[in-house]
Design a protein around this motif. Structure first.
Motif, PDB file in Angstrom:
ATOM      1  N   LYS A   1       0.834  -1.211   0.000  1.00  0.00           N
ATOM      2  CA  LYS A   1       0.000   0.000   0.000  1.00  0.00           C
ATOM      3  C   LYS A   1       0.865   1.256   0.000  1.00  0.00           C
ATOM      4  O   LYS A   1       0.523   2.262  -0.638  1.00  0.00           O
ATOM      5  CB  LYS A   1      -0.951  -0.012   1.193  1.00  0.00           C
ATOM      6  N   ARG A   2       1.988   1.219   0.703  1.00  0.00           N
ATOM      7  CA  ARG A   2       2.900   2.370   0.649  1.00  0.00           C
ATOM      8  C   ARG A   2       3.432   2.558  -0.772  1.00  0.00           C
ATOM      9  O   ARG A   2       3.599   3.693  -1.244  1.00  0.00           O
ATOM     10  CB  ARG A   2       4.059   2.179   1.633  1.00  0.00           C
ATOM     11  N   ARG A   3       3.705   1.452  -1.441  1.00  0.00           N
ATOM     12  CA  ARG A   3       4.177   1.547  -2.833  1.00  0.00           C
ATOM     13  C   ARG A   3       3.093   2.140  -3.722  1.00  0.00           C
ATOM     14  O   ARG A   3       3.372   2.955  -4.607  1.00  0.00           O
ATOM     15  CB  ARG A   3       4.587   0.160  -3.329  1.00  0.00           C
TER      16      ARG A   3
ATOM     17  N   ASP B   1      -9.456   7.414  -2.277  1.00  0.00           N
ATOM     18  CA  ASP B   1      -9.265   5.966  -2.167  1.00  0.00           C
ATOM     19  C   ASP B   1     -10.632   5.308  -2.070  1.00  0.00           C
ATOM     20  O   ASP B   1     -11.380   5.549  -1.114  1.00  0.00           O
ATOM     21  CB  ASP B   1      -8.413   5.613  -0.942  1.00  0.00           C
ATOM     22  N   LEU B   2     -10.949   4.464  -3.052  1.00  0.00           N
ATOM     23  CA  LEU B   2     -12.237   3.784  -3.101  1.00  0.00           C
ATOM     24  C   LEU B   2     -12.170   2.444  -2.384  1.00  0.00           C
ATOM     25  O   LEU B   2     -11.110   1.812  -2.324  1.00  0.00           O
ATOM     26  CB  LEU B   2     -12.662   3.567  -4.554  1.00  0.00           C
ATOM     27  N   CYS B   3     -13.319   2.017  -1.878  1.00  0.00           N
ATOM     28  CA  CYS B   3     -13.387   0.773  -1.104  1.00  0.00           C
ATOM     29  C   CYS B   3     -12.300   0.815  -0.034  1.00  0.00           C
ATOM     30  O   CYS B   3     -11.512  -0.119   0.132  1.00  0.00           O
ATOM     31  CB  CYS B   3     -13.231  -0.447  -1.998  1.00  0.00           C
ATOM     32  N   CYS B   4     -12.274   1.928   0.695  1.00  0.00           N
ATOM     33  CA  CYS B   4     -11.133   2.257   1.560  1.00  0.00           C
ATOM     34  C   CYS B   4     -11.016   1.371   2.785  1.00  0.00           C
ATOM     35  O   CYS B   4      -9.982   1.363   3.452  1.00  0.00           O
ATOM     36  CB  CYS B   4     -11.203   3.716   1.988  1.00  0.00           C
ATOM     37  N   GLY B   5     -12.068   0.634   3.134  1.00  0.00           N
ATOM     38  CA  GLY B   5     -11.998  -0.243   4.288  1.00  0.00           C
ATOM     39  C   GLY B   5     -11.688   0.511   5.560  1.00  0.00           C
ATOM     40  O   GLY B   5     -12.309   1.534   5.866  1.00  0.00           O
ATOM     41  N   THR B   6     -10.706   0.039   6.290  1.00  0.00           N
ATOM     42  CA  THR B   6     -10.339   0.672   7.558  1.00  0.00           C
ATOM     43  C   THR B   6      -9.343   1.819   7.386  1.00  0.00           C
ATOM     44  O   THR B   6      -8.829   2.346   8.369  1.00  0.00           O
ATOM     45  CB  THR B   6      -9.770  -0.371   8.529  1.00  0.00           C
ATOM     46  N   GLY B   7      -9.053   2.206   6.141  1.00  0.00           N
ATOM     47  CA  GLY B   7      -8.379   3.474   5.904  1.00  0.00           C
ATOM     48  C   GLY B   7      -6.890   3.466   5.656  1.00  0.00           C
ATOM     49  O   GLY B   7      -6.277   4.531   5.622  1.00  0.00           O
ATOM     50  N   ASP B   8      -6.278   2.311   5.430  1.00  0.00           N
ATOM     51  CA  ASP B   8      -4.824   2.276   5.277  1.00  0.00           C
ATOM     52  C   ASP B   8      -4.310   3.264   4.238  1.00  0.00           C
ATOM     53  O   ASP B   8      -3.387   4.046   4.498  1.00  0.00           O
ATOM     54  CB  ASP B   8      -4.364   0.863   4.875  1.00  0.00           C
ATOM     55  N   VAL B   9      -4.870   3.222   3.042  1.00  0.00           N
ATOM     56  CA  VAL B   9      -4.321   4.017   1.941  1.00  0.00           C
ATOM     57  C   VAL B   9      -4.637   5.498   2.113  1.00  0.00           C
ATOM     58  O   VAL B   9      -3.760   6.352   1.949  1.00  0.00           O
ATOM     59  CB  VAL B   9      -4.836   3.489   0.587  1.00  0.00           C
ATOM     60  N   ALA B  10      -5.882   5.819   2.460  1.00  0.00           N
ATOM     61  CA  ALA B  10      -6.227   7.225   2.661  1.00  0.00           C
ATOM     62  C   ALA B  10      -5.393   7.838   3.779  1.00  0.00           C
ATOM     63  O   ALA B  10      -4.942   8.989   3.677  1.00  0.00           O
ATOM     64  CB  ALA B  10      -7.720   7.358   2.973  1.00  0.00           C
ATOM     65  N   LEU B  11      -5.165   7.082   4.842  1.00  0.00           N
ATOM     66  CA  LEU B  11      -4.338   7.591   5.944  1.00  0.00           C
ATOM     67  C   LEU B  11      -2.882   7.739   5.520  1.00  0.00           C
ATOM     68  O   LEU B  11      -2.191   8.652   5.970  1.00  0.00           O
ATOM     69  CB  LEU B  11      -4.452   6.665   7.149  1.00  0.00           C
ATOM     70  N   ALA B  12      -2.418   6.859   4.644  1.00  0.00           N
ATOM     71  CA  ALA B  12      -1.046   6.991   4.146  1.00  0.00           C
ATOM     72  C   ALA B  12      -0.882   8.269   3.344  1.00  0.00           C
ATOM     73  O   ALA B  12       0.140   8.961   3.457  1.00  0.00           O
ATOM     74  CB  ALA B  12      -0.686   5.771   3.290  1.00  0.00           C
TER      75      ALA B  12
ATOM     76  N   THR C   1      -7.360   5.772  -6.224  1.00  0.00           N
ATOM     77  CA  THR C   1      -6.836   4.438  -5.956  1.00  0.00           C
ATOM     78  C   THR C   1      -7.948   3.512  -5.481  1.00  0.00           C
ATOM     79  O   THR C   1      -8.967   3.949  -4.956  1.00  0.00           O
ATOM     80  CB  THR C   1      -5.737   4.482  -4.877  1.00  0.00           C
ATOM     81  N   ILE C   2      -7.706   2.220  -5.658  1.00  0.00           N
ATOM     82  CA  ILE C   2      -8.593   1.202  -5.099  1.00  0.00           C
ATOM     83  C   ILE C   2      -7.730  -0.004  -4.744  1.00  0.00           C
ATOM     84  O   ILE C   2      -6.951  -0.476  -5.569  1.00  0.00           O
ATOM     85  CB  ILE C   2      -9.738   0.836  -6.071  1.00  0.00           C
ATOM     86  N   SER C   3      -7.820  -0.442  -3.493  1.00  0.00           N
ATOM     87  CA  SER C   3      -6.986  -1.543  -3.014  1.00  0.00           C
ATOM     88  C   SER C   3      -7.870  -2.686  -2.541  1.00  0.00           C
ATOM     89  O   SER C   3      -8.669  -2.515  -1.619  1.00  0.00           O
ATOM     90  CB  SER C   3      -6.097  -1.081  -1.845  1.00  0.00           C
ATOM     91  N   TYR C   4      -7.731  -3.809  -3.191  1.00  0.00           N
ATOM     92  CA  TYR C   4      -8.470  -5.024  -2.820  1.00  0.00           C
ATOM     93  C   TYR C   4      -9.981  -4.779  -2.837  1.00  0.00           C
ATOM     94  O   TYR C   4     -10.716  -5.385  -2.069  1.00  0.00           O
ATOM     95  CB  TYR C   4      -8.016  -5.537  -1.453  1.00  0.00           C
ATOM     96  N   GLY C   5     -10.415  -3.888  -3.728  1.00  0.00           N
ATOM     97  CA  GLY C   5     -11.838  -3.594  -3.819  1.00  0.00           C
ATOM     98  C   GLY C   5     -12.425  -3.821  -5.195  1.00  0.00           C
ATOM     99  O   GLY C   5     -13.625  -4.059  -5.323  1.00  0.00           O
ATOM    100  N   LEU C   6     -11.604  -3.759  -6.238  1.00  0.00           N
ATOM    101  CA  LEU C   6     -12.133  -3.889  -7.590  1.00  0.00           C
ATOM    102  C   LEU C   6     -12.798  -5.250  -7.797  1.00  0.00           C
ATOM    103  O   LEU C   6     -13.840  -5.352  -8.445  1.00  0.00           O
ATOM    104  CB  LEU C   6     -11.019  -3.674  -8.620  1.00  0.00           C
TER     105      LEU C   6
END
Length: 247
Positions: free
Chosen positions: A43-45, A60-71, A129-134
């Motif tokens: 996610k940092r990458r 950040d879409l499908c952000c879940g608990t916020g890892d990417v948006a918080l990064a 971005t979208i992480s593990y949501g598409l």
């Protein structure tokens, strides 16, 4: 483990929402366990590849608990995290409060919404971005089209998700891990093996590296780059929305 969370068509969203509502309290723990903590590096990458310019903002879409948006927010980049799961967003808000310092507010907002019908104007973000949501969207092309729509010309679209390794033996080992070991972790730590069996089930229906690349090309994206991780077990797609007037 008779229940299946994977449902095609219109029932997909309700099943996925039910899944994430049930695992939200232990979602971060299970992510660390099943990826050996590596998801944090991936996610940092992703955030680094987004290359948000000074003064820019990210979604950040499908952000879940916020890892990417918080990064993004920790880097001083204003970010919006959007998810349709209220329990997941509540965990993200709790994390934000824990990270806040006196006199310093993280530049992040949490929105509940549908990734297929984004409540933002065209060209609103410098990176989406979208992480593990598409994989979880009922209509993947529409989800990518919405990402494209709200990205400014010259901005970037990025997708991080599970992949399908090309090498037959590595794919077999990887699918065994996802199909047998990961549900066992879900049973032990969440008491919900079917929720984690869903990962492999959804991946088998997911177009993965080749399909997402083709969909981004169909949208008109340029500079499409595919970054395979762990021999294709994970992948990051990075693409650019053409600047206005470019060919």
């Amino acid at each position: 483990m008779s229940r299946s969370y994977y449902q095609p068509g219109a029932q997909r969203a309700a099943q996925v929402e039910d899944l994430f509502a049930g695992i939200a309290p232990r979602y971060d723990l299970l992510n660390d366990l099943q990826s050996f903590g590596l998801h944090r590096w991936w996610k940092r990458r992703l955030v680094a590849l987004a290359a948000v310019p000074p003064g820019g903002r990210a979604l950040d879409l499908c952000c879940g608990t916020g890892d990417v948006a918080l990064a993004f927010a920790r880097r001083g980049i204003p970010a919006v995290g959007l998810d349709f799961s209220q329990p997941m967003l509540e965990v993200a808000r709790q994390r934000t409060r824990r990270l806040a310092r006196p006199g310093r507010t993280l530049p992040v907002e949490w929105w509940q919404g549908d990734a297929l019908h984004l409540p933002f104007p065209d060209g609103h973000f410098d990176a989406v971005t979208i992480s593990y949501g598409l994989r979880n969207l009922a209509d993947i092309p529409r989800g990518l089209a919405e990402m494209y729509r709200v990205t400014r010309p010259g901005g970037r679209l990025l997708v991080l998700d599970f992949g399908k390794p090309q090498h037959p033996w590595w794919r077999a080992v990887y699918f065994f891990y996802l199909g047998k070991v990961v549900p066992l972790l879900g049973a032990c730590f969440c008491r919900n093996a079917p929720a984690y069996a869903y990962i492999l089930e959804s991946l088998q229906h997911y177009p993965a590296q080749a399909g997402v690349t083709a969909a981004l090309r169909e949208l008109g994206c340029t500079e499409i780059a595919l970054h395979n991780i762990l021999g294709g077990a994970m992948s990051i797609h990075c693409a650019v929305k053409p600047a206005q007037g470019s060919n």
